[in-house]
Design an enzyme around this catalytic site. Structure first.
Site, PDB file in Angstrom:
ATOM      1  N   THR A   3       0.845  -1.193   0.000  1.00  0.00           N
ATOM      2  CA  THR A   3       0.000   0.000   0.000  1.00  0.00           C
ATOM      3  C   THR A   3       0.884   1.249   0.000  1.00  0.00           C
ATOM      4  O   THR A   3       1.948   1.231   0.588  1.00  0.00           O
ATOM      5  CB  THR A   3      -0.838  -0.024   1.305  1.00  0.00           C
ATOM      6  OG1 THR A   3      -1.690  -1.145   1.260  1.00  0.00           O
ATOM      7  CG2 THR A   3      -1.621   1.242   1.519  1.00  0.00           C
TER       8      THR A   3
ATOM      9  N   ARG B 293     -14.193  -7.072  -0.438  1.00  0.00           N
ATOM     10  CA  ARG B 293     -13.451  -6.832   0.813  1.00  0.00           C
ATOM     11  C   ARG B 293     -12.855  -5.420   0.778  1.00  0.00           C
ATOM     12  O   ARG B 293     -12.201  -5.015  -0.160  1.00  0.00           O
ATOM     13  CB  ARG B 293     -12.343  -7.858   0.966  1.00  0.00           C
ATOM     14  CG  ARG B 293     -11.441  -7.670   2.199  1.00  0.00           C
ATOM     15  CD  ARG B 293     -10.185  -6.880   1.879  1.00  0.00           C
ATOM     16  NE  ARG B 293      -9.244  -6.852   3.006  1.00  0.00           N
ATOM     17  CZ  ARG B 293      -8.180  -6.083   3.048  1.00  0.00           C
ATOM     18  NH1 ARG B 293      -7.897  -5.270   2.052  1.00  0.00           N
ATOM     19  NH2 ARG B 293      -7.366  -6.107   4.089  1.00  0.00           N
ATOM     20  N   VAL B 294     -13.086  -4.677   1.843  1.00  0.00           N
ATOM     21  CA  VAL B 294     -12.480  -3.358   1.977  1.00  0.00           C
ATOM     22  C   VAL B 294     -11.549  -3.407   3.177  1.00  0.00           C
ATOM     23  O   VAL B 294     -11.937  -3.895   4.241  1.00  0.00           O
ATOM     24  CB  VAL B 294     -13.561  -2.273   2.159  1.00  0.00           C
ATOM     25  CG1 VAL B 294     -12.928  -0.924   2.478  1.00  0.00           C
ATOM     26  CG2 VAL B 294     -14.417  -2.160   0.893  1.00  0.00           C
ATOM     27  N   GLY B 295     -10.336  -2.912   2.992  1.00  0.00           N
ATOM     28  CA  GLY B 295      -9.354  -2.940   4.076  1.00  0.00           C
ATOM     29  C   GLY B 295      -9.355  -1.655   4.874  1.00  0.00           C
ATOM     30  O   GLY B 295     -10.321  -0.882   4.874  1.00  0.00           O
ATOM     31  N   ASP B 296      -8.250  -1.424   5.553  1.00  0.00           N
ATOM     32  CA  ASP B 296      -8.112  -0.241   6.413  1.00  0.00           C
ATOM     33  C   ASP B 296      -7.936   1.051   5.635  1.00  0.00           C
ATOM     34  O   ASP B 296      -8.334   2.126   6.103  1.00  0.00           O
ATOM     35  CB  ASP B 296      -6.866  -0.424   7.288  1.00  0.00           C
ATOM     36  CG  ASP B 296      -5.613  -0.556   6.410  1.00  0.00           C
ATOM     37  OD1 ASP B 296      -5.579  -1.482   5.572  1.00  0.00           O
ATOM     38  OD2 ASP B 296      -4.710   0.290   6.530  1.00  0.00           O
TER      39      ASP B 296
ATOM     40  N   THR C  39       0.290   1.502   6.572  1.00  0.00           N
ATOM     41  CA  THR C  39       0.358   0.435   5.580  1.00  0.00           C
ATOM     42  C   THR C  39       0.521  -0.880   6.321  1.00  0.00           C
ATOM     43  O   THR C  39       1.054  -0.904   7.426  1.00  0.00           O
ATOM     44  CB  THR C  39       1.538   0.654   4.605  1.00  0.00           C
ATOM     45  OG1 THR C  39       1.675  -0.485   3.760  1.00  0.00           O
ATOM     46  CG2 THR C  39       2.859   0.870   5.330  1.00  0.00           C
ATOM     47  N   GLY C  40       0.044  -1.960   5.738  1.00  0.00           N
ATOM     48  CA  GLY C  40       0.191  -3.246   6.405  1.00  0.00           C
ATOM     49  C   GLY C  40      -1.081  -4.063   6.309  1.00  0.00           C
ATOM     50  O   GLY C  40      -1.952  -3.787   5.468  1.00  0.00           O
ATOM     51  N   HIS C  41      -1.196  -5.035   7.195  1.00  0.00           N
ATOM     52  CA  HIS C  41      -2.334  -5.956   7.152  1.00  0.00           C
ATOM     53  C   HIS C  41      -3.602  -5.230   7.601  1.00  0.00           C
ATOM     54  O   HIS C  41      -3.754  -4.860   8.770  1.00  0.00           O
ATOM     55  CB  HIS C  41      -2.038  -7.162   8.047  1.00  0.00           C
ATOM     56  CG  HIS C  41      -3.149  -8.142   8.085  1.00  0.00           C
ATOM     57  ND1 HIS C  41      -3.815  -8.471   9.237  1.00  0.00           N
ATOM     58  CD2 HIS C  41      -3.756  -8.847   7.091  1.00  0.00           C
ATOM     59  CE1 HIS C  41      -4.760  -9.353   8.968  1.00  0.00           C
ATOM     60  NE2 HIS C  41      -4.740  -9.601   7.675  1.00  0.00           N
TER      61      HIS C  41
HETATM   62  N1  GLY Z   1      -3.429  -2.061   4.085  1.00  0.00           N
HETATM   63  C1  GLY Z   1      -3.965  -2.542   2.898  1.00  0.00           C
HETATM   64  C2  GLY Z   1      -5.042  -3.506   3.069  1.00  0.00           C
HETATM   65  O1  GLY Z   1      -4.981  -4.402   3.881  1.00  0.00           O
HETATM   66  O2  GLY Z   1      -6.006  -3.404   2.413  1.00  0.00           O
END
Ligand code: GLY
Length: 309
Positions: free
Chosen positions: A168, A196-199, A219-221
């Site tokens: 990201t 799916r929508v992330g952070d 950025t990250g999980h």
């Molecule tokens: N940080 C990017 C995601 O997990 O969508």
């Protein structure tokens, strides 16, 4: 007049040797163009949007062109931008045929009363303001097709996988008027479920900016970042008196302790101090200001940090 400063990142993960140079080139280009805007009196918002647009065009990172593919082999993009002066934010999620979602996110902020538009609604809005819809295939690169074919049908532990493959992008900036802005853009994670929508497009998770305290991009999980509302948590640490660097370190370590999450963050506080940290093996970043010149690296080393602080 305040001395402007900008930091960009192009993802926190285990960047393989052959991709180190392209990542460094990408963050350097983005930070130079962005700083140029600030030097000429441009706004922090313009600087952040420009940096992220450059990174979305770069096929080596997971944003815009070159993004990861979802489980059905499609690109779905998320982005956010936030203005520290007004606390206005704009974001889009799960858009499939917009080349620069950060540009559309800014339009959501400026032209609507909303913060987040998703899917077809975001596309409808894009059409209504003349933002071109592209063939989604324009966003797909051969490297990602190959990855998709390799992963299809395999069970993957996305948390472990993400440490290895995630990038990201984002930026934070302070302009000559002392205004702060933050933004983040992503293709999310590989093989994610459609929808799916992330952070990244969520205010307080992927980015946050408040002139009174600071600006943060993460950025990250994504699922880990959301659980600890990482960007706003870092801002809250700054508001309690921690420096930008202390706050990013504490925020990331807290995420690791609570949910075993991996990622990184960049921050500028209201005094122009910077914070850069990741608990992944690497994170591509660049920072530029009068005082520091241009610094780009793929690891936030302690010796570099002591120079920056
Ligand atoms: N940080 C990017 C995601 O997990 O969508």
């Amino acid at each position: 007049m305040v001395r402007p400063i900008v930091i960009v990142h192009a993802g926190a993960w285990n960047i393989p040797d052959e991709l180190i140079e392209p990542h460094l080139q990408a963050v350097k280009k983005a930070v130079r163009m962005s700083y140029n805007i600030l030097k000429n009196g441009g706004s922090a918002l313009d600087a952040v949007e420009t940096a992220i647009k450059i990174l979305e065009e770069d096929p080596h990172v997971d944003a815009g062109v070159g993004s990861f593919l979802n489980a059905e082999g499609e690109v779905e993009l998320d982005a956010i931008i936030m203005d520290g002066k007004t606390l206005k934010a704009g974001a889009v999620a799960a858009v499939k045929n917009i080349r620069n979602p950060i540009v559309l996110a800014r339009k959501v902020m400026e032209l609507t009363n909303h913060i987040l538009l998703v899917g077809e609604g975001a596309n409808k809005f894009a059409r209504s303001i003349g933002i071109k819809e592209i063939d989604p295939q324009e966003l797909v690169v051969e490297r990602e097709w190959k990855r998709w074919r390799e992963l299809k049908g395999r069970k993957i532990d996305i948390k472990v996988f993400f440490e290895d493959k995630g990038n990201t992008v984002g930026a934070v900036a302070m302009d000559v008027e002392g205004n702060l802005a933050a933004g983040t853009s992503t293709g999310g994670i590989p093989m994610k479920m459609p929808g799916r929508v992330g952070d990244s497009p969520l205010i307080g998770c992927g980015a946050y900016a408040d002139n009174e305290f600071g600006a943060v991009s993460t950025t990250g999980h994504g699922e880990s970042i959301m659980k600890v509302v990482l960007a706003k948590s870092i801002i809250d640490l700054i508001s309690r008196g921690y420096t930008a660097q202390e706050a990013v370190v504490m925020g990331i370590r807290y995420m690791e302790k609570k949910v075993n999450g991996r990622g990184g963050a960049i921050a500028i506080d209201r005094l122009g101090n910077i914070g850069i940290y990741h608990n992944t093996p690497k994170m591509a970043f660049a920072v530029m200001s009068d005082k520091l010149g241009l610094i780009a690296d793929i690891q936030c080393r302690e010796d570099l940090l002591s120079e920056l602080l």
